[in-house]
Each structure stands twice: as C-alpha cells, then as structure tokens.
Design a protein around this motif. Structure first.
Motif, PDB file in Angstrom:
ATOM      1  N   GLY A 126       0.847  -1.215  -0.011  1.00 14.64           N
ATOM      2  CA  GLY A 126       0.056  -0.126   0.002  1.00 14.64           C
ATOM      3  C   GLY A 126       0.868   1.391  -0.235  1.00 14.64           C
ATOM      4  N   THR A 127       1.924   1.170   0.219  1.00 14.24           N
ATOM      5  CA  THR A 127       2.950   2.467   0.306  1.00 14.24           C
ATOM      6  C   THR A 127       3.214   2.644  -1.334  1.00 14.24           C
ATOM      7  OG1 THR A 127       5.002   1.136   0.163  1.00 14.24           O
ATOM      8  CG2 THR A 127       4.174   1.816   2.327  1.00 14.24           C
ATOM      9  N   ALA A 128       3.501   4.121  -1.411  1.00 11.76           N
ATOM     10  CA  ALA A 128       3.869   4.581  -2.797  1.00 11.76           C
ATOM     11  C   ALA A 128       5.124   5.396  -2.804  1.00 11.76           C
ATOM     12  CB  ALA A 128       2.453   5.521  -3.339  1.00 11.76           C
ATOM     13  N   HIS A 129       5.618   5.679  -4.143  1.00  9.31           N
ATOM     14  CA  HIS A 129       6.566   6.539  -4.213  1.00  9.31           C
ATOM     15  C   HIS A 129       6.400   7.274  -5.308  1.00  9.31           C
ATOM     16  CE1 HIS A 129      10.840   8.199  -4.498  1.00  9.31           C
ATOM     17  NE2 HIS A 129      10.894   7.347  -5.544  1.00  9.31           N
ATOM     18  N   SER A 130       6.742   8.631  -5.453  1.00  8.80           N
ATOM     19  CA  SER A 130       6.596   9.475  -6.695  1.00  8.80           C
ATOM     20  C   SER A 130       7.943   9.797  -6.853  1.00  8.80           C
ATOM     21  CB  SER A 130       5.505  10.348  -6.556  1.00  8.80           C
ATOM     22  OG  SER A 130       4.441   9.946  -6.321  1.00  8.80           O
ATOM     23  N   PHE A 131       8.292  10.289  -8.154  1.00  5.59           N
ATOM     24  CA  PHE A 131       9.599  10.714  -8.762  1.00  5.59           C
ATOM     25  C   PHE A 131       9.695  11.625  -9.780  1.00  5.59           C
ATOM     26  CE2 PHE A 131       8.709   6.732 -10.630  1.00  5.59           C
ATOM     27  CZ  PHE A 131       9.243   7.063 -11.903  1.00  5.59           C
ATOM     28  N   TYR A 132      10.591  12.506  -9.952  1.00  5.88           N
ATOM     29  CA  TYR A 132      10.469  13.410 -11.141  1.00  5.88           C
ATOM     30  C   TYR A 132      12.176  13.852 -11.289  1.00  5.88           C
ATOM     31  CZ  TYR A 132       9.220  16.855 -14.944  1.00  5.88           C
ATOM     32  OH  TYR A 132       9.324  17.475 -16.064  1.00  5.88           O
ATOM     33  N   GLU A 133      12.933  13.112 -12.331  1.00  3.01           N
ATOM     34  CA  GLU A 133      14.477  13.134 -12.242  1.00  3.01           C
ATOM     35  C   GLU A 133      14.524  13.925 -13.749  1.00  3.01           C
ATOM     36  OE1 GLU A 133      14.467   9.187  -9.877  1.00  3.01           O
ATOM     37  OE2 GLU A 133      14.837   9.271 -12.368  1.00  3.01           O
ATOM     38  N   VAL A 134      15.747  15.070 -13.783  1.00  2.00           N
ATOM     39  CA  VAL A 134      16.130  15.517 -14.720  1.00  2.00           C
ATOM     40  C   VAL A 134      17.674  15.200 -14.946  1.00  2.00           C
ATOM     41  CG1 VAL A 134      16.105  17.591 -16.265  1.00  2.00           C
ATOM     42  CG2 VAL A 134      14.220  17.211 -14.539  1.00  2.00           C
ATOM     43  N   THR A 135      17.979  14.873 -16.289  1.00  2.00           N
ATOM     44  CA  THR A 135      19.222  14.857 -16.398  1.00  2.00           C
ATOM     45  C   THR A 135      19.636  15.760 -17.900  1.00  2.00           C
ATOM     46  OG1 THR A 135      19.129  13.120 -18.109  1.00  2.00           O
ATOM     47  CG2 THR A 135      19.533  12.354 -15.794  1.00  2.00           C
ATOM     48  N   LEU A 136      20.917  16.450 -17.817  1.00  2.00           N
ATOM     49  CA  LEU A 136      21.267  17.421 -18.989  1.00  2.00           C
ATOM     50  C   LEU A 136      22.727  16.529 -19.303  1.00  2.00           C
ATOM     51  CD1 LEU A 136      21.472  19.915 -20.342  1.00  2.00           C
ATOM     52  CD2 LEU A 136      22.865  20.935 -18.409  1.00  2.00           C
ATOM     53  N   ASN A 137      22.688  16.360 -20.562  1.00  2.00           N
ATOM     54  CA  ASN A 137      23.891  15.620 -21.188  1.00  2.00           C
ATOM     55  C   ASN A 137      24.318  14.442 -20.563  1.00  2.00           C
ATOM     56  OD1 ASN A 137      23.773  17.843 -23.373  1.00  2.00           O
ATOM     57  ND2 ASN A 137      25.011  18.922 -21.986  1.00  2.00           N
ATOM     58  N   GLY A 138      23.288  13.460 -20.111  1.00  2.00           N
ATOM     59  CA  GLY A 138      23.727  12.256 -19.562  1.00  2.00           C
ATOM     60  C   GLY A 138      24.092  12.446 -17.913  1.00  2.00           C
ATOM     61  N   THR A 139      23.943  13.677 -17.464  1.00  2.00           N
ATOM     62  CA  THR A 139      24.207  13.728 -15.852  1.00  2.00           C
ATOM     63  C   THR A 139      23.247  14.195 -15.161  1.00  2.00           C
ATOM     64  OG1 THR A 139      26.645  14.366 -16.486  1.00  2.00           O
ATOM     65  CG2 THR A 139      26.003  14.978 -14.366  1.00  2.00           C
ATOM     66  N   ALA A 140      23.021  13.800 -14.060  1.00  2.00           N
ATOM     67  CA  ALA A 140      21.751  14.221 -13.198  1.00  2.00           C
ATOM     68  C   ALA A 140      21.931  15.800 -12.826  1.00  2.00           C
ATOM     69  CB  ALA A 140      21.987  13.524 -11.638  1.00  2.00           C
TER      70      ALA A 140
END
Length: 211
Positions: free
Chosen positions: A102-116
């Motif tokens: 029942g637990t949940a996890h949300s995410f939003y990740e951005v990389t620029l030229n392959g780097t976080a």
C-alpha cells in the motif's frame, strides 16, 4: 511467478529533448503498468491506450503541442542571442510506483547531457539541484523553476495524488478512472514541458555568462 507479486505497479513517463543549432527535437513515451499508454514523436503525441474519448484527447493533444512549440520558439530566441556550438540533451523521467503493502513513491528526475541535473522533491514541492559541484547553470535553473508555484503545486498533485490514484484503480482490478483522472494523465507530459521551459531559461542564459 510468485516473486512477481512483490513487484510494484508503475506509471512512468519519459521525455527527451535534443537542442542543436537553435532547433529542438522531442521524443518520449508513457507506460501504465508495463503497457505503452502514450507516445511522443516530434510535435505529435499519440494516445496508445484508449484512456480518453476522441474529443477530450484532441484537446489534450493540442495542449501538449502548444507547449512544445513554445519551447522550440524559446530555444530559437536564445540561440540567436547566444549561439551554442554543441548539442544539449535533456531527459525528464517522472511517475509513481505503488507497492503491494500500500505504500507509494513518486519521482521526477532530470538529466542534462547524461548527468543528473535536477530532481523534484514531491513531499514539499521543491526543485533540488543534482549537478555535481556549485554549478551556476543548475542553480539558476532551480531558481527559475521555483518562480512558478502553481506549476510546482500542480506537479506535486499529479505525482502524489492523480498518478497514485491511477495505480490504485489498476491494483483494484477495475482499470477505471474518472474523466478528470484520465485528463490528468497527459498533464504530466505538459508539466514536463513546463519544466523544460524553466530550464531552457537557465541553460541558455547561463551558458551566455549572465546568470
């Protein structure tokens, strides 16, 4: 396979943008519980799963196209003022997971030229730098994105509430959502583009040395 019972349900969107010589190229997709639900190629976004009726989807599709066109025009403007002689590659990955307990996890990740580059901290709706070291581009982009509180709140709601609600319906075996939830499936794509708009300001201004 019994082990699969422990696997989380997931709704994931991936949006890639390549910027070169003032031109932008877009592509990406979205998947719901492992099934392709949306496809983005250039300025064309396709609904693969029949999540919305044709008239509602036509409006949503136009919204996405409008934001992509806006981003492309912004890139051209900055390119004329501050030419960049190399390719920039941006990747936005966002979504949510619902676990069997029942637990949940949300995410939003951005990389620029392959780097976080940046990530969105969902609990308090803030953007955070991930770029190594004290980089003025990441710092400027972070400040620009935080200037749009409605966007950050909408993104938080999408990731924390709408996205997880979609998965809860899947988990219950109904596979049904209200029309509002269906409409918000595409909101993630639109918000992803809004994030890119904010980053475009930071990347192109900072590259020109005027952060």
């Amino acid at each position: 396979c019994p082990a699969s019972l422990a696997a989380p349900l997931a709704f994931t969107m991936l949006q890639r943008t390549r910027v070169s010589k003032g031109s932008s190229v877009f592509w990406g997709n979205a998947s719901l519980d492992g099934q392709l639900s949306h496809l983005l190629e250039g300025l064309n976004v396709t609904q693969v799963l029949p999540l919305e009726p044709p008239d509602a989807w036509a409006r949503r599709k136009q919204d996405v196209t409008t934001y992509l066109l806006y981003f492309g025009q912004l890139v051209k403007l900055f390119s004329k003022e501050r030419p960049i002689n190399y390719t920039q590659s941006l990747c936005c990955r966002l979504g949510c997971r619902l676990f069997p307990n029942g637990t949940a996890h949300s995410f939003y990740e951005v990389t620029l030229n392959g780097t976080a580059f940046l990530s969105f901290h969902v609990p308090n709706a803030t953007w955070e730098r991930r770029w190594p070291g004290e980089d003025p581009v990441a710092a400027f982009a972070e400040r620009e994105l935080m200037k749009y509180p409605k966007t950050t709140r909408d993104l938080q709601h999408f990731l924390n509430t709408t996205c997880i609600g979609i998965l809860q319906a899947q988990s219950a075996g109904t596979g049904k959502q209200s029309s509002r939830s269906h409409a918000l499936l595409v909101l993630g794509l639109i918000l992803g583009t809004l994030a890119l708009l904010g980053m475009a300001v930071g990347i192109f201004l900072c590259t020109g040395g005027s952060c």
